[in-house]
Design an enzyme around this catalytic site. Structure first.
Site, PDB file in Angstrom:
ATOM      1  N   GLU A 122      60.315  43.148  57.207  1.00  0.00           N
ATOM      2  CA  GLU A 122      60.991  42.051  57.889  1.00  0.00           C
ATOM      3  C   GLU A 122      59.937  41.212  58.597  1.00  0.00           C
ATOM      4  OE1 GLU A 122      64.007  43.091  60.775  1.00  0.00           O
ATOM      5  OE2 GLU A 122      64.688  41.025  60.897  1.00  0.00           O
ATOM      6  N   GLY A 254      58.819  46.458  68.016  1.00  0.00           N
ATOM      7  CA  GLY A 254      59.296  47.700  68.617  1.00  0.00           C
ATOM      8  C   GLY A 254      59.639  48.747  67.576  1.00  0.00           C
ATOM      9  N   MET A 256      61.913  49.218  63.420  1.00  0.00           N
ATOM     10  CA  MET A 256      62.473  48.512  62.269  1.00  0.00           C
ATOM     11  C   MET A 256      63.500  49.366  61.543  1.00  0.00           C
ATOM     12  SD  MET A 256      62.549  45.803  60.493  1.00  0.00           S
ATOM     13  CE  MET A 256      63.684  45.652  59.130  1.00  0.00           C
ATOM     14  N   GLU A 257      64.617  48.731  61.203  1.00  0.00           N
ATOM     15  CA  GLU A 257      65.809  49.423  60.709  1.00  0.00           C
ATOM     16  C   GLU A 257      65.855  49.644  59.200  1.00  0.00           C
ATOM     17  OE1 GLU A 257      65.768  46.214  61.982  1.00  0.00           O
ATOM     18  OE2 GLU A 257      67.141  44.929  60.867  1.00  0.00           O
ATOM     19  N   GLU A 291      68.255  50.638  66.322  1.00  0.00           N
ATOM     20  CA  GLU A 291      67.880  50.692  64.908  1.00  0.00           C
ATOM     21  C   GLU A 291      68.937  51.443  64.098  1.00  0.00           C
ATOM     22  OE1 GLU A 291      65.675  48.636  64.323  1.00  0.00           O
ATOM     23  OE2 GLU A 291      64.787  48.510  66.315  1.00  0.00           O
TER      24      GLU A 291
HETATM   25  N1  TRP Z   1      64.504  44.055  63.019  1.00  0.00           N
HETATM   26  C1  TRP Z   1      63.699  44.637  64.064  1.00  0.00           C
HETATM   27  C2  TRP Z   1      64.664  44.953  65.183  1.00  0.00           C
HETATM   28  O1  TRP Z   1      65.302  45.912  65.170  1.00  0.00           O
HETATM   29  C3  TRP Z   1      62.625  43.709  64.566  1.00  0.00           C
HETATM   30  C4  TRP Z   1      61.301  43.800  63.897  1.00  0.00           C
HETATM   31  C5  TRP Z   1      60.664  44.905  63.508  1.00  0.00           C
HETATM   32  C6  TRP Z   1      60.408  42.745  63.638  1.00  0.00           C
HETATM   33  N2  TRP Z   1      59.450  44.580  63.006  1.00  0.00           N
HETATM   34  C7  TRP Z   1      59.271  43.277  63.070  1.00  0.00           C
HETATM   35  C8  TRP Z   1      60.455  41.399  63.824  1.00  0.00           C
HETATM   36  C9  TRP Z   1      58.186  42.500  62.687  1.00  0.00           C
HETATM   37  C10 TRP Z   1      59.386  40.598  63.450  1.00  0.00           C
HETATM   38  C11 TRP Z   1      58.276  41.155  62.883  1.00  0.00           C
HETATM   39  O2  TRP Z   1      64.924  44.211  66.054  1.00  0.00           O
HETATM   40 ZN    ZN Z   2      67.248  44.633  65.732  1.00  0.00          ZN
END
Ligand code: TRP
Ligand code: ZN
Length: 849
Positions: A122, A254, A256-257, A291
């Site tokens: 992402e 932080g 990632m899901e 997540e």
């Molecule tokens: N989707 C992730 C969340 O739970 C956010 C995220 C993870 C993200 N890695 C990233 C956003 C790298 C930008 C770049 O909120």
């Molecule tokens: Zn999120």
């Protein structure tokens, strides 16, 4: 500037994909410098599209071979992807590419952290792994084969089979490429299991470096509670046989899901009483929940395009806030969320980076993972829930999951579900998604005979690209208190839709006190004339805990404002009211600890600026200090009692009650050292068996200039623990006296353990520095120069982290002409770097324009 940096993408230009994907098969032959990725993708023309060329995203890939239905083809390559002639019927695309994860310093795509392979796709990282339609509205099931000598080989979905040096994974749930993940390395698991409501057995693992295995128990417990909660509260069950979490040390965000394989910044999963604070425990619980909750809000239902990011993020933040409230108490959680919103989102809304919850254009989507999209996005959902009620909200969410499961959806879809489920007309409410800026809500009170009138009016200031604002649909929670403190009218939601409306309450022969915007029912700035006496009354009597806290905060802000502007002493009345409030044994200790947190220096600068004064960061800092000393002197006896009485006997527990007691004791300690000297803090530092108390004592000592010896001892004890050392770095920067902050940062960045290539470590020093307001905004510009020097160094290596750090300059309009000029010069120096990333260039341009 290269042409690339100017490519602006607009929401209005959305078109459906020309080709859809039925199935993806990937083979990875892992090698640090020459990983081969073989893809086999079944495409078919999209019947709902107007057609268009066959385009696959791809960046920094070496194409080895490409075939369509088994025949070699020669696609046309650019630095953004490829086009190719394809049949006007379903076909199979096969390609082999080579990539170099060990050289990937941007931490986007496939990269290496501590010898381990991991991915971050992402928002648009998959295009650095192979050629593919890397857009969220293209969803497909993935089958993945990993080959490599790492003992642990993980990907999305369920494990199919594995052997020496290989493993195969199958993810049956169609997903966009941004949810793809793989991990390979020497990892150890903390394992457990979960049985879903309908009886599915789910294997749970938290994968970490072997030496971190002892720091997973709390995260695992938080995961199981999250899974149960989503079943109980939203009726959402998990949908695979396995759920894996992996901790990595080098991570831009932080966590990632990724479907079935969440990847976490190790700071947001690893914890133990000895190494993590209560704040860490709470954050970890919240992020694990966040997540996990994405599995339904984000993965099963994803976003049509990146402009809809708040569809998954706002909703998932709202859900994790509800979860934390249920776990730890709603009042304190609401106060913390409001504090965070004001500190980060109101600041964004007030400056050159202001944008709507659903932005309408961007250059680099990575720059829009913002407080506005996340936190204001969550507030908008909170308002929706207040407007349609708890039951209406449940009906709407059930319909959302039923109607859109498997979809890549939009905000229009989301609002439609609420209209269909509840009959509410949300046409005006929808403006919350498109109109940037924080509305100002003014409240005027009038009493006449037995009628009380509350007149509410709203106004939103212009923001970049939006000179004119329309009135919003705002739910305003209001209750009325009698003069003796009884609640004469319990909380009700007033619906404000016009620029100004008057609401009448009858049967009130004596003038009540209105408690407005209870529970912070909308993300607005409330202007309500209040005497110090009225605020003190509300602090003591408001039955709404949020507004009781708000009254105390209001008092503190007013007192600080007087101290800053008139050089007056801290008001006696305030000091007395605060002493009474923190002494009240009927109040939650965590709540009382929050009362002892003064409005931040940043809050005060913002407030002064909004009131038409140019803030002076040094004066703000000095007044802040003076108020802390005045509180310590006035409430010495009370604070000493709090510090003693709120030490809990027995072993450490991270639960909310214990954490609240520690928070109150440590808040007291912060003040006590100012009058008593170091002994009490030194004793706590010696005897603490947990990081919360150890770090609080260390901070108190550093604050009064007695930190040298304990800092050295802390370093000697923790030098091999990266996460703890981040605290050691960060604390020294945050607490450095303004005149010494630049030198402190220079000294710490020369420390052998300062690894600027690790995002956590970089932020622990440079991120903390940007938040040391008076230190960063030193009048001679040395703070700006220092940060910019580091961003110039970081940008070529990691554009995402560099670009985000540029936001430190978004307060530019607040300051005096001298500082403004220096900030501008520094930003211009950054933007004149050749080869500056599109990420950083966009941030600088937005701030300077
Ligand atoms: N989707 C992730 C969340 O739970 C956010 C995220 C993870 C993200 N890695 C990233 C956003 C790298 C930008 C770049 O909120
Ligand atoms: Zn999120």
């Amino acid at each position: 500037m290269s042409p690339r940096q100017q490519t602006v993408i607009h929401l209005a230009d959305y078109t459906p994909p020309a080709y859809l994907v039925d199935r993806v098969e990937l083979v990875f032959r892992l090698d640090p410098r020459a990983t081969r990725v073989v893809s086999r993708v079944g495409f078919r023309p999209n019947p709902d599209s107007a057609g268009g060329p066959f385009f696959l995203h791809g960046e920094e890939l070496k194409l080895i071979s490409a075939r369509i239905d088994g025949e070699a083809v020669s696609p046309e390559l650019t630095d953004r992807g490829l086009t190719c002639d394809v049949p006007d019927a379903p076909f199979v695309w096969e390609a082999e590419v080579e990539i170099a994860p060990a050289d990937n310093t941007a931490l986007e795509g496939l990269y290496m952290s501590n010898g381990m392979y991991c991915t971050q796709c992402e928002a648009e990282g998959f295009r650095r792994i192979t050629y593919y339609p890397d857009r969220p509205d293209v969803m497909a099931p993935f089958f993945v084969r990993l080959e490599g000598d790492a003992p642990v080989l993980l990907s999305n979905g369920n494990p199919v089979s594995s052997g020496e040096g290989w493993a195969e994974w199958d993810d049956p749930w169609p997903k966009p490429a941004y949810l793809f993940a793989l991990v390979a390395g020497e990892l150890a698991a903390h394992s457990d299991s979960f049985v879903t409501k309908s009886g599915r057995q789910v294997a749970l693992n938290i994968w970490v470096r072997p030496e971190d295995r002892g720091k997973c128990a709390f995260g695992m417990d938080a995961l199981k509670r999250s899974m149960r909660w989503d079943e109980d509260v939203y009726g959402r069950e998990y949908d695979l046989d396995i759920f894996n979490i992996v901790a990595v040390d080098d991570f831009n965000a932080g966590a990632m899901e990724n479907k079935g394989l969440n990847i976490f910044n190790s700071a947001l999963v690893l914890c133990s009483p000895e190494t993590a604070t209560d704040g860490d425990f709470e954050r970890i619980e919240g992020v694990i929940a966040h997540e996990y909750f994405h599995n339904w809000t984000g993965n099963r239902i994803t976003c049509r395009d990146w402009f809809q990011l708040c569809l998954k993020e706002g909703l998932t933040v709202f859900r994790d806030q509800q979860f934390t409230g249920d776990m730890r108490g709603h009042s304190v959680k609401r106060i913390r969320d409001a504090l965070e919103l004001r500190a980060y989102q109101f600041r964004e809304d007030a400056g050159p980076l202001a944008h709507p919850v659903r932005p309408e254009s961007f250059v680099e989507i990575n720059n829009f993972y913002t407080a506005t999209v996340y936190e204001k996005g969550a507030e908008v959902i909170g308002m929706l829930r207040r407007i349609v009620g708890g039951e209406g909200y449940e009906k709407a969410l059930d319909l959302y999951f039923e109607r859109h499961d498997g979809d890549a959806a939009t905000i229009e879809d989301w609002l439609q579900v609420f209209e269909d489920a509840t009959g509410e007309d949300l046409s005006q409410f929808a403006l919350w998604y498109s109109q940037a800026g924080t509305p100002r809500l003014s409240a005027r009170e009038d009493h006449d005979g037995d009628t009380f009138r509350l007149t509410l009016s709203q106004e939103t200031s212009p923001t970049p690209g939006q000179p004119e604002k329309s009135p919003l649909h705002i739910p305003v929670a209001v209750g009325l208190l009698g003069q003796n403190g009884d609640e004469v009218v319990p909380t009700r939601i007033l619906t404000l839709k016009e620029a100004e409306q008057t609401f009448e309450f009858t049967g009130l022969p004596t003038r009540p006190v209105a408690s407005v915007l209870r529970g912070f029912s909308a993300p607005v700035i409330l202007d309500q004339p209040r005497s110090a006496r009225e605020s003190a009354f509300l602090l003591a009597h408001d039955t709404d805990p949020f507004n009781a806290w708000e009254a105390g905060r209001r008092l503190a802000e007013d007192v600080l404002t007087d101290m800053i502007l008139d050089g007056s002493d801290a008001s006696r009345d305030f000091l007395d009211a605060l002493d009474r409030a923190i002494s009240d044994p009927d109040r939650d200790p965590a709540f009382r600890a929050l009362l002892l947190d003064l409005p931040s220096e940043d809050d005060m600068a913002k407030r002064l600026f909004e009131a038409g004064t140019t803030p002076d960061p040094d004066l703000i800092h000095a007044s802040h200090d003076a108020l802390a000393h005045a509180i310590a002197e006035r409430s010495g006896a009370t604070l000493a009692r709090l510090h003693t009485d709120h030490q809990l006997p027995g072993p450490f527990s991270p639960d909310a009650r214990a954490a609240g007691n520690r928070a109150l004791a440590n808040a007291a300690l912060r003040y006590l050292v100012l009058t008593e000297g170091p002994d009490r803090a030194q004793a706590q530092f010696e005897t603490a068996d947990n990081m919360t108390q150890s770090l609080a004592a260390l901070g108190a000592l550093v604050r009064i200039g007695k930190g040298n010896d304990p800092l050295a001892r802390f370093e000697a004890r923790w030098k091999t623990d990266r996460l703890v050392m981040n605290k050691w770095f960060g604390l020294q920067v945050s607490l450095a006296p303004p005149a010494e902050a630049v030198e402190k940062v220079q000294k710490l960045t020369a420390h052998p353990l300062f690894d600027w290539t690790n995002p956590n470590r970089f932020r622990s020093v440079l991120g903390a520095f940007a938040m040391n307001q008076a230190g960063f905004h030193r009048a001679d510009g040395a703070g700006y120069d220092l940060l910019i020097d580091w961003l110039i160094r970081l940008d070529p290596r990691n554009p995402q982290v560099a670009a985000r750090s540029v936001a430190a300059f978004q307060t530019i309009s607040r300051w005096d002409d001298g500082r403004k000029k220096l900030m501008r010069q520094s930003l211009e120096r950054l933007s004149s770097q050749t080869g500056l990333s599109a990420d950083t260039a966009e941030m600088v341009n937005r701030i300077l324009s």
